[in-house]
Design an enzyme around this catalytic site. Structure first.
Site, mmCIF file in Angstrom:
data_model
loop_
_atom_site.group_PDB
_atom_site.id
_atom_site.type_symbol
_atom_site.label_atom_id
_atom_site.label_comp_id
_atom_site.label_asym_id
_atom_site.label_seq_id
_atom_site.Cartn_x
_atom_site.Cartn_y
_atom_site.Cartn_z
ATOM 1 N N SER A 1 -3.363 -0.046 13.030
ATOM 2 C CA SER A 1 -4.106 -1.256 12.685
ATOM 3 C C SER A 1 -5.199 -1.458 13.716
ATOM 4 O O SER A 1 -5.081 -0.990 14.859
ATOM 5 C CB SER A 1 -3.172 -2.471 12.698
ATOM 6 O OG SER A 1 -3.904 -3.680 12.705
ATOM 7 N N LYS B 1 1.163 -1.188 17.516
ATOM 8 C CA LYS B 1 0.103 -0.445 16.828
ATOM 9 C C LYS B 1 -0.650 0.467 17.795
ATOM 10 O O LYS B 1 -1.124 1.537 17.412
ATOM 11 C CB LYS B 1 -0.855 -1.418 16.148
ATOM 12 C CG LYS B 1 -0.226 -2.247 15.024
ATOM 13 C CD LYS B 1 0.107 -1.406 13.800
ATOM 14 C CE LYS B 1 1.542 -1.014 13.650
ATOM 15 N NZ LYS B 1 1.817 -0.218 12.440
ATOM 16 N N TYR C 1 3.124 -7.032 18.206
ATOM 17 C CA TYR C 1 2.691 -6.246 17.046
ATOM 18 C C TYR C 1 1.512 -5.349 17.428
ATOM 19 O O TYR C 1 1.494 -4.147 17.113
ATOM 20 C CB TYR C 1 2.295 -7.168 15.902
ATOM 21 C CG TYR C 1 1.752 -6.440 14.696
ATOM 22 C CD1 TYR C 1 2.605 -5.754 13.830
ATOM 23 C CD2 TYR C 1 0.384 -6.426 14.430
ATOM 24 C CE1 TYR C 1 2.104 -5.069 12.729
ATOM 25 C CE2 TYR C 1 -0.118 -5.747 13.335
ATOM 26 C CZ TYR C 1 0.741 -5.068 12.481
ATOM 27 O OH TYR C 1 0.236 -4.391 11.400
ATOM 28 N N ILE D 1 0.816 -1.212 0.000
ATOM 29 C CA ILE D 1 0.000 0.000 0.000
ATOM 30 C C ILE D 1 0.850 1.263 0.000
ATOM 31 O O ILE D 1 0.398 2.312 -0.448
ATOM 32 C CB ILE D 1 -0.994 0.007 1.179
ATOM 33 C CG1 ILE D 1 -0.279 -0.139 2.518
ATOM 34 C CG2 ILE D 1 -2.031 -1.063 1.017
ATOM 35 C CD1 ILE D 1 -1.231 -0.094 3.705
#
Length: 318
Positions: A170, A206, A202, A48
């Site tokens: 996220s 985020k 992770y 992206i």
């Protein structure tokens, strides 16, 4: 037989609706042009990030591809130029896992580029380990590297205001927590290496992204620099390239059907970067091109301030 056909038809219909309405999501509808503007997109050699860079170059922006790999960055440079039809695209090496590299990038950029209108902190990693500075890998790359980069470029953003900082987070931040004791003692969000422990770290990184955006917006009050964070959607990109091969084999058919492609996944980034009139939403979290509410832990003033102060110390700003 007719009942079976009916059931199959319903299942196929629901799958189509899910794929084309739920998965694909909204598109950025802004027609904003960016001639005379300069944008940095980190991690723009793939996924992206590259798609975002192509779109912004098509809008007339001068786009800086900030990527770790020289080989892949230069290959992406040619692709972005070709796809966008623009020659106003530049590759500059940036390794977010190295504070020295971040400082070198910022120094080179500030000397060579007179403007910075949009900073897109897109790059991310899903991998345990340590950076060259001894930080936990995901904490160091997903948060600290971007924290340092943003702070080193803030004055240029203020000079070119109105300007924006866009930070990719996220929905995994919902599962995150910030263990400040672990950060202070180990410079990492977590130390385990099992699949669940890696996903937890992770998610924690985020959550750092969302808290960083929250605190950055507060510090930018009184200026015309605004910040936004976002969930791009579940994207079929290279983020999981460091997961075990057996897991990648399992994920492949799942991601092909249920995950967005890079064009669909870039839409909320583009919305936050170019949509007019969203300045009152400074510091907010977006998903599917729409502002969303977050849990209390993701807008905790005390935690955001504490994370900022710790980040200043670990990045060498304090």
């Amino acid at each position: 037989m007719s009942t079976l056909l009916l059931v199959v038809g319903v299942v196929v219909g629901l799958a189509y609706i899910f794929r084309h309405v739920v998965v694909k999501g909204k598109r950025c509808t802004s027609k904003t042009k960016l001639h005379g503007k300069t944008v940095i997109v980190t991690g723009s050699n793939t996924g992206i990030g590259k798609t975002t860079a192509i779109d912004l170059a098509k809008r007339g922006a001068r786009v800086i591809l900030a990527c770790r790999s020289k080989q892949r960055g230069e290959a992406a440079l040619e692709e972005v130029k070709k796809e966008s039809g623009s020659n106003q695209v530049v590759f500059m090496p940036l390794d977010l896992g190295s504070l020295k590299s971040v400082r070198s990038f910022a120094e080179t950029f500030l000397k060579s580029e007179p403007r910075l209108d949009i900073l897109i902190n897109n790059a991310g990693i899903f991998l345990q380990g340590r950076t060259e500075d001894g930080l936990g890998m995901m904490f160091g790359v997903n948060h600290i590297g971007h924290f340092l980069l943003t702070n080193l470029l803030l004055d240029r953003l203020k000079e070119c205001e109105p300007s924006r900082v866009v930070i990719l987070s996220s929905m995994a931040h919902n599962f995150g927590k910030i263990d400040f004791d672990c950060l202070n003692s180990h410079k990492a969000l977590g130390l385990g290496n099992s699949a669940m422990e890696v996903f937890q770290v992770y998610s924690d990184s985020k959550l750092c992204n969302v808290l960083f955006t929250h605190e950055l917006a507060k510090k930018l009050q009184g200026t015309k620099v605004t910040s936004y964070c976002l969930h791009p959607g579940a994207i079929n990109t290279e983020l999981a390239r460091n997961t075990p091969s057996i897991m990648q084999m399992f994920l492949k058919p799942v991601t092909a059907f249920f995950f967005k492609d890079s064009i669909q996944g870039a839409q909320t980034t583009l919305h936050c970067a170019v949509e007019e009139g969203i300045e009152p939403l400074n510091g907010r979290y977006f998903s599917n091109c729409t502002v969303r509410e977050v849990y209390a832990k993701a807008k905790d003033d005390a935690a955001a301030k504490k994370l900022w102060e710790l980040s200043e110390r670990l990045s060498g700003l304090a």
